[in-house]
Design a protein around this motif. Structure first.
Motif, mmCIF file in Angstrom:
data_model
loop_
_atom_site.group_PDB
_atom_site.id
_atom_site.type_symbol
_atom_site.label_atom_id
_atom_site.label_comp_id
_atom_site.label_asym_id
_atom_site.label_seq_id
_atom_site.Cartn_x
_atom_site.Cartn_y
_atom_site.Cartn_z
ATOM 1 N N CYS A 47 6.185 -29.929 40.116
ATOM 2 C CA CYS A 47 6.794 -28.602 39.936
ATOM 3 C C CYS A 47 8.049 -28.681 39.078
ATOM 4 O O CYS A 47 8.265 -27.831 38.207
ATOM 5 C CB CYS A 47 7.083 -27.972 41.291
ATOM 6 N N ARG A 136 1.851 -23.207 38.448
ATOM 7 C CA ARG A 136 0.422 -23.075 38.776
ATOM 8 C C ARG A 136 -0.460 -23.713 37.708
ATOM 9 O O ARG A 136 -1.473 -24.333 38.036
ATOM 10 C CB ARG A 136 0.058 -21.606 38.979
ATOM 11 N N ARG A 137 -0.092 -23.551 36.441
ATOM 12 C CA ARG A 137 -0.891 -24.187 35.379
ATOM 13 C C ARG A 137 -0.853 -25.704 35.504
ATOM 14 O O ARG A 137 -1.871 -26.373 35.340
ATOM 15 C CB ARG A 137 -0.417 -23.730 33.999
ATOM 16 N N GLU A 138 0.304 -26.252 35.804
ATOM 17 C CA GLU A 138 0.423 -27.701 35.967
ATOM 18 C C GLU A 138 -0.367 -28.177 37.181
ATOM 19 O O GLU A 138 -1.075 -29.183 37.124
ATOM 20 C CB GLU A 138 1.894 -28.107 36.093
ATOM 21 N N LEU A 139 -0.265 -27.454 38.276
ATOM 22 C CA LEU A 139 -1.024 -27.821 39.472
ATOM 23 C C LEU A 139 -2.523 -27.675 39.236
ATOM 24 O O LEU A 139 -3.315 -28.521 39.662
ATOM 25 C CB LEU A 139 -0.580 -26.971 40.667
ATOM 26 N N ALA A 140 -2.937 -26.620 38.541
ATOM 27 C CA ALA A 140 -4.361 -26.414 38.245
ATOM 28 C C ALA A 140 -4.896 -27.552 37.379
ATOM 29 O O ALA A 140 -6.036 -27.999 37.580
ATOM 30 C CB ALA A 140 -4.574 -25.072 37.548
ATOM 31 N N ARG A 141 -4.083 -28.029 36.460
ATOM 32 C CA ARG A 141 -4.497 -29.147 35.607
ATOM 33 C C ARG A 141 -4.781 -30.380 36.468
ATOM 34 O O ARG A 141 -5.781 -31.076 36.270
ATOM 35 C CB ARG A 141 -3.414 -29.455 34.572
ATOM 36 N N VAL A 143 -5.419 -30.406 39.840
ATOM 37 C CA VAL A 143 -6.521 -30.118 40.748
ATOM 38 C C VAL A 143 -7.860 -30.198 40.004
ATOM 39 O O VAL A 143 -8.867 -30.639 40.561
ATOM 40 C CB VAL A 143 -6.330 -28.742 41.430
ATOM 41 N N ASP A 144 -7.864 -29.813 38.734
ATOM 42 C CA ASP A 144 -9.074 -29.870 37.934
ATOM 43 C C ASP A 144 -9.598 -31.304 37.816
ATOM 44 O O ASP A 144 -10.795 -31.519 37.667
ATOM 45 C CB ASP A 144 -8.808 -29.293 36.539
ATOM 46 N N ARG A 151 -11.157 -31.359 46.321
ATOM 47 C CA ARG A 151 -10.523 -30.032 46.301
ATOM 48 C C ARG A 151 -10.758 -29.306 47.622
ATOM 49 O O ARG A 151 -9.857 -28.686 48.170
ATOM 50 C CB ARG A 151 -11.062 -29.202 45.130
#
Length: 169
Positions: A47, A136-141, A143-144, A151
């Protein structure tokens, strides 16, 4: 530095050892707590890295205050101080800086004109939305890069953690 997702997490196997029981031994609970702490530190690092563009323009304490104000929509100084775990005077000075930066608005409460209510300004709203979007974009990256089973396990674990947290407060 952010640990690689394949790096061992202290106590990561503790969840498997503790599965099936409501209570756990002190050793297992300590292992799980260490794993959660390590995960929280990694999450904080992710974060923080996502928000590096802010540089010194909005210090972490100010951003934290803005996120708290946003979560409550409007709150008084005492409630913000409580959430920040800070004194009323320190929180008031923090609000002075946020107001001078145009990020919050202070108004008298409708039912008690002596009470000051804090809310986000339009600029504060844009900053909070930007910060949340970046995180959120960093976390989504990240999690992807996880397997579908990973997941799902993460979602289940976070839901259980939240339920335990809600039950303890």
């Amino acid at each position: 530095m952010i640990p690689h997702r394949d790096d061992p997490v202290p106590g990561a196997d503790a969840g498997r050892r503790a599965a099936g029981g409501a209570g756990v031994s002190a050793d297992i609970a300590e292992d799980i707590a260490a794993a959660v702490e390590a995960g929280a530190e990694m999450l904080q690092e992710v974060c923080d890295r996502a928000l590096e563009e802010l540089g010194g323009t909005v210090p972490p304490t100010q951003l934290r205050a803005l996120l708290i104000v946003d979560r409550h929509h409007r709150l008084n100084l005492g409630a913000l101080a409580h959430e920040m775990r800070a004194s009323n005077s320190a929180t008031s000075r923090l609000c002075d800086r946020l107001q001078a930066s145009g990020l919050i608005v202070r108004e008298s409460a409708a039912r008690d004109r002596r009470e000051v209510v804090i809310s986000l300004s339009d600029a504060g709203r844009r900053l909070v939305d930007w910060a949340r979007g970046r995180r959120r974009r960093e976390l989504a990256r990240i999690v992807d890069g996880m397997s579908p089973a990973g997941r799902e396990a993460l979602l289940d674990g976070l839901a259980a953690f939240r339920a335990a947290l809600d039950g303890s407060t």
